[in-house]
Every structure is written in structure tokens, then in C-alpha cells.
Design a protein around this motif. Sequence first.
Motif, PDB file in Angstrom:
ATOM      1  N   SER A 175       1.001  -1.317  -0.014  1.00  0.00           N
ATOM      2  CA  SER A 175      -0.196   0.082  -0.040  1.00  0.00           C
ATOM      3  C   SER A 175       0.779   1.327   0.079  1.00  0.00           C
ATOM      4  N   ASN A 176       2.036   1.027   0.546  1.00  0.00           N
ATOM      5  CA  ASN A 176       2.975   2.196   0.320  1.00  0.00           C
ATOM      6  C   ASN A 176       4.494   1.709   0.314  1.00  0.00           C
ATOM      7  N   PRO A 177       5.425   2.352  -0.263  1.00  0.00           N
ATOM      8  CA  PRO A 177       6.723   2.028  -0.283  1.00  0.00           C
ATOM      9  C   PRO A 177       7.424   1.589   0.943  1.00  0.00           C
ATOM     10  N   GLU A 178       7.157   2.505   1.941  1.00  0.00           N
ATOM     11  CA  GLU A 178       7.897   2.227   3.369  1.00  0.00           C
ATOM     12  C   GLU A 178       7.520   1.029   3.860  1.00  0.00           C
ATOM     13  N   LEU A 179       6.035   0.804   3.792  1.00  0.00           N
ATOM     14  CA  LEU A 179       5.667  -0.685   4.518  1.00  0.00           C
ATOM     15  C   LEU A 179       6.089  -1.727   3.685  1.00  0.00           C
ATOM     16  N   ALA A 180       5.995  -1.475   2.274  1.00  0.00           N
ATOM     17  CA  ALA A 180       6.691  -2.584   1.416  1.00  0.00           C
ATOM     18  C   ALA A 180       7.863  -2.996   1.643  1.00  0.00           C
ATOM     19  N   ASP A 181       8.926  -1.960   2.142  1.00  0.00           N
ATOM     20  CA  ASP A 181      10.467  -2.211   2.293  1.00  0.00           C
ATOM     21  C   ASP A 181      10.437  -2.859   3.856  1.00  0.00           C
ATOM     22  N   ALA A 182       9.896  -2.415   4.655  1.00  0.00           N
ATOM     23  CA  ALA A 182       9.897  -3.114   6.155  1.00  0.00           C
ATOM     24  C   ALA A 182       9.507  -4.469   6.083  1.00  0.00           C
ATOM     25  N   ALA A 183       8.317  -4.785   5.478  1.00  0.00           N
ATOM     26  CA  ALA A 183       7.708  -6.197   5.298  1.00  0.00           C
ATOM     27  C   ALA A 183       8.818  -7.008   4.434  1.00  0.00           C
ATOM     28  N   ALA A 184       9.641  -6.676   3.549  1.00  0.00           N
ATOM     29  CA  ALA A 184      10.535  -7.151   2.762  1.00  0.00           C
ATOM     30  C   ALA A 184      11.814  -7.603   3.575  1.00  0.00           C
ATOM     31  N   ARG A 185      11.974  -6.531   4.343  1.00  0.00           N
ATOM     32  CA  ARG A 185      13.268  -6.682   5.299  1.00  0.00           C
ATOM     33  C   ARG A 185      12.931  -7.862   6.379  1.00  0.00           C
ATOM     34  N   ALA A 186      11.837  -8.023   6.837  1.00  0.00           N
ATOM     35  CA  ALA A 186      11.394  -8.997   7.822  1.00  0.00           C
ATOM     36  C   ALA A 186      11.409 -10.161   7.230  1.00  0.00           C
ATOM     37  N   GLN A 187      10.896 -10.474   6.057  1.00  0.00           N
ATOM     38  CA  GLN A 187      10.719 -11.810   5.440  1.00  0.00           C
ATOM     39  C   GLN A 187      12.254 -12.094   5.133  1.00  0.00           C
ATOM     40  N   ALA A 188      13.181 -11.496   4.584  1.00  0.00           N
ATOM     41  CA  ALA A 188      14.527 -11.871   4.370  1.00  0.00           C
ATOM     42  C   ALA A 188      15.444 -12.014   5.488  1.00  0.00           C
ATOM     43  N   ILE A 189      14.837 -11.815   6.779  1.00  0.00           N
ATOM     44  CA  ILE A 189      15.640 -12.360   7.860  1.00  0.00           C
ATOM     45  C   ILE A 189      15.331 -13.906   7.861  1.00  0.00           C
ATOM     46  N   LEU A 190      14.130 -14.337   7.822  1.00  0.00           N
ATOM     47  CA  LEU A 190      13.944 -15.800   7.948  1.00  0.00           C
ATOM     48  C   LEU A 190      14.466 -16.459   6.860  1.00  0.00           C
ATOM     49  N   THR A 191      14.378 -15.757   5.702  1.00  0.00           N
ATOM     50  CA  THR A 191      14.926 -16.442   4.429  1.00  0.00           C
ATOM     51  C   THR A 191      16.483 -16.610   4.515  1.00  0.00           C
ATOM     52  N   ARG A 192      17.097 -15.510   4.958  1.00  0.00           N
ATOM     53  CA  ARG A 192      18.403 -15.874   5.205  1.00  0.00           C
ATOM     54  C   ARG A 192      18.659 -16.821   6.131  1.00  0.00           C
ATOM     55  N   ALA A 193      17.932 -17.022   7.520  1.00  0.00           N
ATOM     56  CA  ALA A 193      18.127 -18.123   8.251  1.00  0.00           C
ATOM     57  C   ALA A 193      17.923 -19.651   7.528  1.00  0.00           C
ATOM     58  N   ALA A 194      16.915 -19.539   6.801  1.00  0.00           N
ATOM     59  CA  ALA A 194      16.619 -20.920   6.081  1.00  0.00           C
ATOM     60  C   ALA A 194      17.888 -21.322   5.006  1.00  0.00           C
ATOM     61  N   ALA A 195      18.296 -20.039   4.377  1.00  0.00           N
ATOM     62  CA  ALA A 195      19.355 -20.570   3.586  1.00  0.00           C
ATOM     63  C   ALA A 195      20.458 -21.100   4.308  1.00  0.00           C
ATOM     64  N   ALA A 196      20.767 -20.574   5.246  1.00  0.00           N
ATOM     65  CA  ALA A 196      22.286 -20.892   6.045  1.00  0.00           C
ATOM     66  C   ALA A 196      21.862 -22.275   6.543  1.00  0.00           C
ATOM     67  N   LEU A 197      20.650 -22.525   6.966  1.00  0.00           N
ATOM     68  CA  LEU A 197      20.363 -23.972   7.396  1.00  0.00           C
ATOM     69  C   LEU A 197      20.288 -25.048   6.149  1.00  0.00           C
ATOM     70  N   SER A 198      19.607 -24.568   4.983  1.00  0.00           N
ATOM     71  CA  SER A 198      19.455 -25.618   4.216  1.00  0.00           C
ATOM     72  C   SER A 198      20.806 -25.770   3.191  1.00  0.00           C
ATOM     73  N   ALA A 199      21.871 -25.158   3.629  1.00  0.00           N
ATOM     74  CA  ALA A 199      23.113 -25.258   2.745  1.00  0.00           C
ATOM     75  C   ALA A 199      23.788 -26.385   3.401  1.00  0.00           C
ATOM     76  N   HIS A 200      23.545 -27.024   4.435  1.00  0.00           N
ATOM     77  CA  HIS A 200      23.839 -28.323   4.600  1.00  0.00           C
ATOM     78  C   HIS A 200      23.143 -29.603   4.228  1.00  0.00           C
ATOM     79  N   LEU A 201      22.371 -29.287   3.116  1.00  0.00           N
ATOM     80  CA  LEU A 201      21.593 -30.401   2.394  1.00  0.00           C
ATOM     81  C   LEU A 201      22.440 -30.310   0.735  1.00  0.00           C
ATOM     82  N   PRO A 202      22.357 -31.601   0.382  1.00  0.00           N
ATOM     83  CA  PRO A 202      22.782 -31.873  -1.225  1.00  0.00           C
ATOM     84  C   PRO A 202      21.878 -30.738  -1.935  1.00  0.00           C
TER      85      PRO A 202
END
Length: 207
Positions: A118-145
Amino acid sequence: MGKQGYHHGNLRQALVEATLTLIAEKGPQGFTMAEAAKLAGVSTAAPYRHFSGREALIAEAARQGFEIFVTRMEAAFNDARPNPLTAFMATGRAYLAFARSNAGHYVAMFESGLSVNSNPELADAAARAQAILTRAAAALSAHLPTDRRPPAAMFAAHVWAMSHGVVELYARGTPGARAPFPPEDLLESGISVYLRGLGLIPPDSTP
């Protein structure tokens, strides 16, 4: 309901605080701009100096909520970062803790029907929140083939959905009083089952 009042020059934030209180009490569709103005201790016309309407007020409450959420999720992740599994579980616990301590923000963010775009500031904040969990998932799943490694964004979305479900069913309000187990235990055990299915946790181990 008593007036909260506001300091000179801080009308905008006083209205956001009033909105958070009303959202927690009545839901995002259960109050009017006039009620927010009354709770903030200003005239019914005053909110329109800063916000076009209730949706804009809720959007700002949601944006501020995502900023707090990002700070807490990042702290949880970074504190446990040397161990990817511990860091991943910590982000889940931080999600539950935020939902409990910031009920008005949480509802504005996830239950108001408001688009994060609905506005760029809200979209940016929401994307940064999602990015943290995505980063955590990427670090953990890197241990998989690589041939058994889910996309980090999908991995994160599954755990986000699980966390949201536990919050909705067991961590807030009356449903929470009927929880068969502590919400933290429900989320941690659910994530553990998911991670075992991916092969990231041995069958008989505890994260």
C-alpha cells in the motif's frame, strides 16, 4: 476510555499509539478515525493533518510494527548465528514473542487486510522482515545436497506459515487459554518435524 493526550509536535505518533490500542481492543475494522482522535485527545479533524483515513493510520502502525519485528528477528538470528540450527529456531521464538508483546502491531501487520504494497515504506519493512527468515533458512539448508535443497524462500514461507498458525490458534486471546501445550513447544516441535523431513535433524536428536 480516557484520553492519552500528546506532546506538542508529536500528534502523528499519538494517533498511531491510539490506533494500536484500538486495534488490540476492537480489531482493525472496529474503530473510527473519530475514536482514534478522541483517544489521542485531539479534535476529530486533527488526524487528517497527517493521515488520509483509517487505512493510512493502520498502514503506519503496520510499518512501525515491521520495523520492531525486524529488529527483534535480527537480534535473535545474530545472537545464535554461529549455529545455523539454533539461529533458525531462535527466529521462530522471536516471532511468537513479538506477537504476544505487540498485539496491536501484529494485527495491523497480518490481520487488517492491508496490502503490504500500500506504500513503499511498508513494503520495504515487510520485505526486510521476510529476508531475515529467508537468510536463516538459506544458512540452514546449505547443509543439504543441492538436489534435496528447497528454495530458501519456500523453506522460510513454510515456517512463517507454521509460526502464524501457532500464534492464531494458541498464542493470543481466548484460544490461547485452551492451548494443549505451550505455544513455544508447539512451534518448536512442528519445526523439528519439518526439519527432520528435510534431513536436517537426525531422527532421535533434539534441536
